[in-house]
Design an enzyme around this catalytic site. Structure first.
Site, short mmCIF file in Angstrom:
data_model
loop_
_atom_site.label_atom_id
_atom_site.label_comp_id
_atom_site.label_asym_id
_atom_site.label_seq_id
_atom_site.Cartn_x
_atom_site.Cartn_y
_atom_site.Cartn_z
N CYS A 269 0.76 -1.22 0.05
CA CYS A 269 -0.15 -0.05 -0.19
C CYS A 269 0.86 1.34 0.04
O CYS A 269 0.46 2.25 -0.32
CB CYS A 269 -0.78 0.06 1.12
SG CYS A 269 -2.20 -1.16 1.17
N HIS B 27 -3.27 7.35 1.64
CA HIS B 27 -3.57 6.14 1.21
C HIS B 27 -5.00 5.57 2.00
O HIS B 27 -5.29 6.01 3.19
CB HIS B 27 -2.66 5.25 1.77
CG HIS B 27 -3.03 3.53 1.69
ND1 HIS B 27 -3.64 2.99 0.51
CD2 HIS B 27 -3.03 2.58 2.57
CE1 HIS B 27 -3.96 1.75 0.94
NE2 HIS B 27 -3.74 1.40 1.95
N ASN C 156 -10.12 -0.28 -0.64
CA ASN C 156 -8.63 -0.08 -0.53
C ASN C 156 -8.04 -0.84 -1.73
O ASN C 156 -7.86 -1.99 -1.79
CB ASN C 156 -8.16 -0.75 0.87
CG ASN C 156 -6.56 -0.64 0.83
OD1 ASN C 156 -5.81 -0.45 0.10
ND2 ASN C 156 -6.05 -1.10 2.33
#
Ligand code: UT7
Length: 316
Positions: free
Chosen positions: A113, A243, A273
């Site tokens: 990520c 993020h 996500n």
């Protein structure tokens, strides 16, 4: 002094939608639980024949067009991804072929990520050392391909997509600083264990609440580190482009910055996500919605598997 300036942004989301209502059909979960614990309402999911490089291609074409440059002026391609099309060649090389750009270096970077922040940091150093002048930096992931849709503890989180920026060498302020870190000892809290069975797909396993606590504490620290390095204060930041892991993590970072949520670019409700894609997707959204404007000071930050984490402070 040479700076790295973002001169074009683009993003792409696959057409198929997976809503919380859809997940209610197959998992012991509810729209209410997912919304209240994560902020997610839906995610975009690749079709069977769509690869990460296809998402990257669409996002890249839009970023190139927004920048106004000739694609042949690109002298480096970096793709951040955890879900490459193949073990090799790199998704960056496959993207290069799809873009029909010859001979410039192209490589992938894997920091889950935090991948886009890592890629941006590497690209910034190429520009500062006069090793490249126009860089295509992409974050692209097809997380649905490594998700176990029988595991409610994390299947509800992931989505697919891609975002891209063109970074150009410039005399004007652009990237002020990047900060990247890792700590490999937390491998087993968030990983894709090897099943060593060719008939089974390796899928994500996560100790969610432990990762959550680590993410909030670590992002607090990276905010301090970034502001201190630039001798700036919380109030100087115009936009937080984080993020998108969990709305509660975004809210915690905004609290840390004494920032109203209206100054945070939030896409998690619509995208879920999307790992390395989530920051450039959010950046593109902020630009398209006419929120982020030239001259704004933007803080990007991410935390993910590894653990890896990082930030970038950018004069847009
Ligand atoms: O992007 C990379 C970094 N990743 C992250 O930052 C993700 C961080 N973690 C999270 O976002 C959250 O931990 C999750 C959203 C994954 C989970 O939320 P949580 O509030 O931490 O839930 P939990 O894992 O502590 O579970 C609480 C309860 C449990 O039930 P009991 O034991 O209290 O009866 C779980 O079994 O919620 C249950 N649960 C669910 N219930 C309905 C877990 N998943 C679900 C679900 N639907 N999908």
């Amino acid at each position: 002094m040479t700076f790295s300036k973002i001169i074009g942004v683009g993003s792409y989301l696959p057409k198929n939608l997976l809503t919380n209502k859809d997940l209610e059909e197959s998992l012991d979960t509810t729209d209410e639980w997912i919304t209240s614990r994560t902020g997610i309402k839906q995610r975009h999911i690749v079709s069977k024949n769509e690869a990460t490089s296809d998402l990257a291609l669409e996002a890249s074409l839009k970023a190139i067009s927004a920048s106004g440059i000739d694609k042949n002026d690109i002298d480096l391609i970096i793709v951040a991804t955890t879900t490459p099309d193949k073990v090799f060649p790199s998704t960056a090389c496959i993207l290069q072929a799809k873009l029909k750009i010859n001979e410039c270096p192209a490589f992938d970077i894997q920091a889950v990520c935090s991948g886009f922040i890592y890629a941006l940091s590497i690209a910034d150093n190429f520009i500062k050392t006069n090793s490249a002048k126009k860089i295509l930096v992409v974050g692209a992931d097809s997380m649905s391909k490594i998700t176990d849709y029988k595991d409610r503890s994390n299947a509800i989180l992931w989505g697919d997509g891609a975002g891209a920026v063109i970074l150009s060498a410039s005399d004007n302020l652009g990237i002020l600083s990047t900060h990247i870190h890792s700590d490999g000892k937390f491998e087993n809290l968030l990983h894709v264990p090897k099943k060593n069975d060719p008939s089974l797909i390796d899928t994500i396993e996560m100790q969610g609440s432990q990762v959550f606590k680590m993410a909030v504490n670590t992002l607090d620290k990276i905010v301090d580190e970034t502001l201190l390095a630039n001798n700036l204060h919380k109030k100087d930041i115009d936009w937080l482009v984080p993020h998108q892991a969990n709305i509660r993590i975004l809210e915690a970072t905004a609290r840390k910055l004494d920032m109203d949520m209206s100054k945070v670019i939030v896409t998690i409700d619509r995208h879920g996500n999307t790992s390395a894609a989530s920051i450039p997707l959010a950046l593109d959204q902020g630009v398209k919605e006419n929120k982020i404007k030239p001259g704004n000071l933007i803080l990007m930050e991410a935390f993910g598997g590894g653990f890896t984490w990082g930030s970038a402070l950018i004069r847009f």
